[in-house]
Design an enzyme around this catalytic site. Structure first.
Site, PDB file in Angstrom:
ATOM      1  N   ASN A   1      50.726  18.552  40.376  1.00 43.24           N
ATOM      2  CA  ASN A   1      50.151  17.943  41.575  1.00 43.24           C
ATOM      3  C   ASN A   1      51.301  17.640  42.529  1.00 43.24           C
ATOM      4  O   ASN A   1      52.070  16.712  42.301  1.00 43.24           O
ATOM      5  CB  ASN A   1      49.405  16.656  41.179  1.00 43.24           C
ATOM      6  CG  ASN A   1      48.851  15.912  42.385  1.00 43.24           C
ATOM      7  OD1 ASN A   1      48.890  16.419  43.516  1.00 43.24           O
ATOM      8  ND2 ASN A   1      48.334  14.722  42.158  1.00 43.24           N
TER       9      ASN A   1
ATOM     10  N   LYS B   1      51.167  16.565  45.508  1.00 37.49           N
ATOM     11  CA  LYS B   1      50.885  15.431  46.410  1.00 37.49           C
ATOM     12  C   LYS B   1      51.298  15.798  47.842  1.00 37.49           C
ATOM     13  O   LYS B   1      51.175  16.949  48.223  1.00 37.49           O
ATOM     14  CB  LYS B   1      51.573  14.174  45.879  1.00 37.49           C
ATOM     15  CG  LYS B   1      51.231  13.929  44.394  1.00 37.49           C
ATOM     16  CD  LYS B   1      51.671  12.600  43.869  1.00 37.49           C
ATOM     17  CE  LYS B   1      51.276  12.473  42.399  1.00 37.49           C
ATOM     18  NZ  LYS B   1      51.609  11.189  41.807  1.00 37.49           N
TER      19      LYS B   1
ATOM     20  N   HIS C   1      41.970  11.075  41.970  1.00 39.56           N
ATOM     21  CA  HIS C   1      43.348  10.643  41.696  1.00 39.56           C
ATOM     22  C   HIS C   1      43.530   9.175  42.081  1.00 39.56           C
ATOM     23  O   HIS C   1      42.967   8.710  43.073  1.00 39.56           O
ATOM     24  CB  HIS C   1      44.342  11.520  42.458  1.00 39.56           C
ATOM     25  CG  HIS C   1      45.737  11.332  41.960  1.00 39.56           C
ATOM     26  ND1 HIS C   1      46.516  10.255  42.337  1.00 39.56           N
ATOM     27  CD2 HIS C   1      46.472  12.042  41.073  1.00 39.56           C
ATOM     28  CE1 HIS C   1      47.679  10.344  41.707  1.00 39.56           C
ATOM     29  NE2 HIS C   1      47.682  11.413  40.936  1.00 39.56           N
TER      30      HIS C   1
ATOM     31  N   GLU D   1      45.804   7.640  43.502  1.00 33.46           N
ATOM     32  CA  GLU D   1      46.299   7.390  44.868  1.00 33.46           C
ATOM     33  C   GLU D   1      45.158   7.469  45.878  1.00 33.46           C
ATOM     34  O   GLU D   1      45.158   6.760  46.883  1.00 33.46           O
ATOM     35  CB  GLU D   1      47.428   8.383  45.193  1.00 33.46           C
ATOM     36  CG  GLU D   1      48.694   8.032  44.422  1.00 33.46           C
ATOM     37  CD  GLU D   1      49.548   9.213  44.004  1.00 33.46           C
ATOM     38  OE1 GLU D   1      49.377  10.319  44.554  1.00 33.46           O
ATOM     39  OE2 GLU D   1      50.387   9.034  43.088  1.00 33.46           O
TER      40      GLU D   1
ATOM     41  N   GLU E   1      45.266   9.384  33.598  1.00 35.77           N
ATOM     42  CA  GLU E   1      46.537   9.011  34.210  1.00 35.77           C
ATOM     43  C   GLU E   1      46.604   7.488  34.349  1.00 35.77           C
ATOM     44  O   GLU E   1      46.083   6.933  35.325  1.00 35.77           O
ATOM     45  CB  GLU E   1      46.668   9.652  35.597  1.00 35.77           C
ATOM     46  CG  GLU E   1      46.618  11.161  35.593  1.00 35.77           C
ATOM     47  CD  GLU E   1      47.276  11.754  36.832  1.00 35.77           C
ATOM     48  OE1 GLU E   1      48.238  12.499  36.676  1.00 35.77           O
ATOM     49  OE2 GLU E   1      46.826  11.463  37.949  1.00 35.77           O
TER      50      GLU E   1
ATOM     51  N   GLY F   1      54.620   7.942  38.537  1.00 34.61           N
ATOM     52  CA  GLY F   1      55.770   7.837  39.427  1.00 34.61           C
ATOM     53  C   GLY F   1      56.687   6.675  39.100  1.00 34.61           C
ATOM     54  O   GLY F   1      57.555   6.312  39.894  1.00 34.61           O
TER      55      GLY F   1
ATOM     56  N   SER G   1      54.454  10.345  34.628  1.00 31.90           N
ATOM     57  CA  SER G   1      55.870  10.474  34.262  1.00 31.90           C
ATOM     58  C   SER G   1      56.128  11.435  33.103  1.00 31.90           C
ATOM     59  O   SER G   1      56.994  11.189  32.264  1.00 31.90           O
ATOM     60  CB  SER G   1      56.473   9.091  33.963  1.00 31.90           C
ATOM     61  OG  SER G   1      56.405   8.270  35.119  1.00 31.90           O
TER      62      SER G   1
HETATM   63  P1  13P Z   1      54.263  11.604  38.059  1.00 38.33           P
HETATM   64  O1  13P Z   1      54.394  12.744  37.092  1.00 38.33           O
HETATM   65  O2  13P Z   1      55.199  11.704  39.227  1.00 38.33           O
HETATM   66  O3  13P Z   1      54.310  10.281  37.369  1.00 38.33           O
HETATM   67  O4  13P Z   1      52.789  11.719  38.716  1.00 38.33           O
HETATM   68  C1  13P Z   1      51.699  11.898  37.901  1.00 38.33           C
HETATM   69  C2  13P Z   1      50.521  12.190  38.759  1.00 38.33           C
HETATM   70  O5  13P Z   1      50.077  11.349  39.519  1.00 38.33           O
HETATM   71  C3  13P Z   1      49.942  13.533  38.697  1.00 38.33           C
HETATM   72  O6  13P Z   1      48.721  13.573  39.351  1.00 38.33           O
END
Ligand code: 13P
Length: 249
Positions: A9, A11, A94, A96, A166, A172, A212
């Site tokens: 992803n 983003k 997601h 976010e 997740e 992140g 992560s």
């Molecule tokens: P990270 O791997 O940067 O922690 O992000 C995970 C994520 O949100 C994938 O959709």
């Protein structure tokens, strides 16, 4: 047998040149694998990515879509538009999108139903926040997220659903769920689906872990029996890291 999947992803990262450079590096370094490999570039680069990956094993997926098929929704993108450019899988839910764009369980239920209705495969994301885990409510929260967005769906559409657990506290942050925590939650998710539907559906759905995942921890997380792959954020932006994660599966 469930599909193994590694998805990146991206983003809101990578402009056109960076997208093309990363895709060509990935294509060149892609290891031989039975796993499905997916990348989700930003909207403006989706069509270009589909074109550059013609004939490649890497599949282009979208990060989000609207529930309406078209209409007065300024700034939004419909499932029909995705299908039209050759993208037939979309991430929905997601954390976010939930946190920064007000996407509630109710909105997500509409998005999921609409996507499936249009023939789009859904990668549904969900996961608890840190306070939920600290207060020992993580199973309850995850069960609610699944129930509200997915459990009104007809059993027949479940072959078009991929799940991505997740935990928000691991996204992140560099802090990852331990392989044991991931396995415990994935087994709970599978069991919850078996209770809501049946064990055949539960056994067939791929459940990815996200949060992560890095080359250094991927192998151990992927070795757990109910973890069918990963949804990778930061590490998917670096070709060598993403390739190492694919190798880990
Ligand atoms: P990270 O791997 O940067 O922690 O992000 C995970 C994520 O949100 C994938 O959709």
């Amino acid at each position: 047998m469930r599909s193994k999947i590694v998805a990146g992803n991206w983003k809101m990262n990578n402009n056109l040149e960076q997208t093309e450079a990363l895709l060509s590096e990935l294509s060149a370094k892609l290891p031989d694998t039975d796993a499905e490999v997916m990348v989700a570039p930003t909207y403006v680069n989706l069509a270009g990515a589909v074109a550059s990956l013609q004939g490649s094993k890497i599949e282009v997926i979208a990060q989000n879509m609207h529930f309406a098929e078209n209409g007065a929704y300024t700034g939004e993108i419909s499932g029909d538009m995705l299908l039209n450019i050759g993208v037939d899988t979309c991430i929905i839910g997601h954390s976010e999108r939930r946190a920064y764009f007000g996407e509630t369980d109710e909105i997500l239920a509409k998005k999921v139903a609409s996507a499936l209705d249009q023939g789009i495969r859904v990668m549904f994301c969900f996961g608890e926040e840190l306070e939920d885990r600290k207060s020992d409510n993580h199973f309850k929260v995850v069960e609610r997220q699944l129930k509200n967005a997915l459990f009104s769906l007809d059993a027949s559409v479940w072959s078009k659903i991929i799940l991505a657990y997740e935990p928000v506290w691991a996204i992140g942050t560099g802090e990852t769920a331990s392989p044991e925590q991931a396995q415990e939650m994935h087994a709970f998710i599978r069991n919850t689906i078996a209770e809501a539907y049946n064990s055949s559906i539960a056994d067939k759905v791929s459940i990815l872990y996200g949060g992560s995942v890095k080359p250094g921890n991927a192998k151990e997380i992927f070795s757990k029996p109910d973890v069918d792959g990963g949804l990778i954020g930061g590490a998917s932006l670096v070709a060598d890291d993403f390739v190492d994660i694919i190798k880990a599966i």
